[in-house]
Design a protein around this motif. Structure first.
Motif, PDB file in Angstrom:
ATOM      1  N   UNK A  61     -21.585  83.307  -1.492  1.00 53.91           N
ATOM      2  CA  UNK A  61     -20.458  83.205  -2.414  1.00 53.91           C
ATOM      3  C   UNK A  61     -19.297  84.115  -2.013  1.00 53.91           C
ATOM      4  N   UNK A  62     -19.631  85.319  -1.575  1.00 54.24           N
ATOM      5  CA  UNK A  62     -18.569  86.296  -1.280  1.00 54.24           C
ATOM      6  C   UNK A  62     -18.268  86.421   0.212  1.00 54.24           C
TER       7      UNK A  62
ATOM      8  N   UNK B 279     -25.143  93.089   4.383  1.00 57.22           N
ATOM      9  CA  UNK B 279     -23.886  93.631   3.858  1.00 57.22           C
ATOM     10  C   UNK B 279     -23.894  93.635   2.331  1.00 57.22           C
ATOM     11  N   UNK B 280     -24.515  92.619   1.736  1.00 52.60           N
ATOM     12  CA  UNK B 280     -24.642  92.586   0.279  1.00 52.60           C
ATOM     13  C   UNK B 280     -25.507  93.753  -0.201  1.00 52.60           C
ATOM     14  N   UNK B 281     -26.631  93.956   0.472  1.00 53.15           N
ATOM     15  CA  UNK B 281     -27.523  95.061   0.103  1.00 53.15           C
ATOM     16  C   UNK B 281     -26.812  96.402   0.228  1.00 53.15           C
ATOM     17  N   UNK B 282     -26.061  96.562   1.309  1.00 56.55           N
ATOM     18  CA  UNK B 282     -25.347  97.813   1.527  1.00 56.55           C
ATOM     19  C   UNK B 282     -24.281  98.027   0.442  1.00 56.55           C
TER      20      UNK B 282
ATOM     21  N   UNK C 274     -14.578  94.974  -4.012  1.00 57.95           N
ATOM     22  CA  UNK C 274     -15.586  94.164  -3.331  1.00 57.95           C
ATOM     23  C   UNK C 274     -16.984  94.476  -3.840  1.00 57.95           C
ATOM     24  N   UNK C 275     -17.260  95.758  -4.051  1.00 60.21           N
ATOM     25  CA  UNK C 275     -18.581  96.123  -4.579  1.00 60.21           C
ATOM     26  C   UNK C 275     -18.849  95.468  -5.928  1.00 60.21           C
ATOM     27  N   UNK C 276     -17.834  95.456  -6.775  1.00 66.42           N
ATOM     28  CA  UNK C 276     -18.001  94.853  -8.104  1.00 66.42           C
ATOM     29  C   UNK C 276     -18.190  93.341  -8.002  1.00 66.42           C
ATOM     30  N   UNK C 277     -17.443  92.705  -7.092  1.00 67.91           N
ATOM     31  CA  UNK C 277     -17.598  91.257  -6.943  1.00 67.91           C
ATOM     32  C   UNK C 277     -18.974  90.906  -6.381  1.00 67.91           C
ATOM     33  N   UNK C 278     -19.440  91.703  -5.448  1.00 71.96           N
ATOM     34  CA  UNK C 278     -20.768  91.472  -4.881  1.00 71.96           C
ATOM     35  C   UNK C 278     -21.830  91.641  -5.968  1.00 71.96           C
TER      36      UNK C 278
END
Length: 321
Positions: free
Chosen positions: A26-27, A33-36, A6-10
């Motif tokens: 998109x995700x 949550x994206x920033x985190x 998930x981190x890589x996709x974000x």
């Protein structure tokens, strides 16, 4: 190192759009949550990947390096997981192909159109790059295979010739050499030339042909795109030796084109990493490019199409067939 998928996709979504809100859409995550997720990834890697201000998101050097490789890694992982889980048939997926500019313009459109018609589940992604970058992309595994002009050093690559493309002389109709039905290479002695630069796979072959035929010429301009070469010739800066495939289908209204003797041609080749098998999808697209080139060659020479392989015209087989 506990990096999550998930981190890589974000990170990929942020790197592509340079915007945290759009990446979240998109995700399926909120902006916090994206920033985190990005902060967690940077913590795991021990590197800062993004510089974020109120106005823009900029990739650091480490971020650029990761983003450049991530598409291929995630796509391969997706394809592997889908295959293993049985969620996707062999009919669908991405195939990345790199080719040099004249081939991208004159050969690849027909290949992509044929693929869309006969194998609609395959996404044929073309990377239009100078020859050396195509070779580097194949060697690094960034693309499945490449289409180039015969490389000078390719011991680490498997090369399959698919097309012979002769060099021709391009010049103003008023030029004295244009009055002949064909021109010998030796007749170019002393002529000012406008040529493709050394980033082109063709330039090495042109230089060798001139030297072999004893024609010493002054190169007035060295350019990266055929259209620019043609405009320079129209302006009277010099005449040019160009690969036949660089000529537009409608011809050159303001210029004359003459065959050169003896005939010198460049070999158009499919290349992939040696001892590395292509995926079934990439193998199918390889065949489409090979057979489309054969059909084009047959059309130019007037050969019967029945003598040319037509594997590229067959629909891609369904899973299990």
């Amino acid at each position: 190192m506990n990096v999550t998928l998930r981190q890589l996709r974000v990170f990929r979504s942020v790197a592509e759009g340079r915007n945290f809100s759009r990446a979240g859409d998109q995700v399926g995550l909120s902006q916090p949550a994206v920033s985190r997720s990005i902060l967690e990834l940077e913590s795991q890697l021990g590197l800062k990947l993004l510089d974020r201000t109120t106005r823009e998101v900029v990739l650091t050097e480490a971020g650029q390096s990761l983003a450049a490789r991530l598409d291929r890694v995630l796509d391969d992982l997706d394809q592997t997981l889908q295959d293993v889980a049985g969620l996707a048939s062999a009919r669908g997926g991405k195939v990345r192909v790199a080719s040099s500019p004249t081939l991208s313009a004159n050969l690849m459109p027909g290949c992509i159109a044929t693929c869309a018609e006969t194998a609609p589940g395959i996404q044929f992604l073309l990377l239009d790059r100078i020859q050396q970058d195509v070779l580097d992309s194949v060697r690094s595994g960034e693309v499945d295979f490449g289409v180039v002009i015969e490389p000078s050093e390719a011991d680490d690559l498997y090369c399959e010739p698919i097309l012979a493309d002769p060099f021709v002389l391009v010049l103003p109709p008023s030029h004295r050499l244009a009055q002949k039905p064909s021109v010998r290479w030796s007749s170019l002695e002393g002529q000012p030339l406008v040529l493709l630069d050394h980033a082109s796979g063709s330039r090495r072959l042109i230089d060798q042909a001139l030297e072999r035929n004893g024609a010493q010429c002054e190169v007035k301009q060295q350019l990266g795109h055929p259209t620019t070469v043609f405009r320079m010739v129209e302006a009277g800066i010099g005449i040019s030796v160009m690969p036949g495939m660089s000529l537009p289908p409608e011809g050159l209204a303001q210029l004359a084109v003459r065959p050169l003797a003896p005939r010198v041609q460049r070999a158009v080749m499919l290349i992939r990493r040696r001892n590395r098998a292509l995926s079934p999808l990439a193998e199918h697209v390889w065949g489409i490019v090979r057979d489309t080139a054969a059909l084009n060659a047959a059309a130019v020479s007037g050969e019967s199409a029945s003598k040319v392989p037509k594997a590229a015209q067959k629909p891609f087989p369904k899973a299990g067939s």
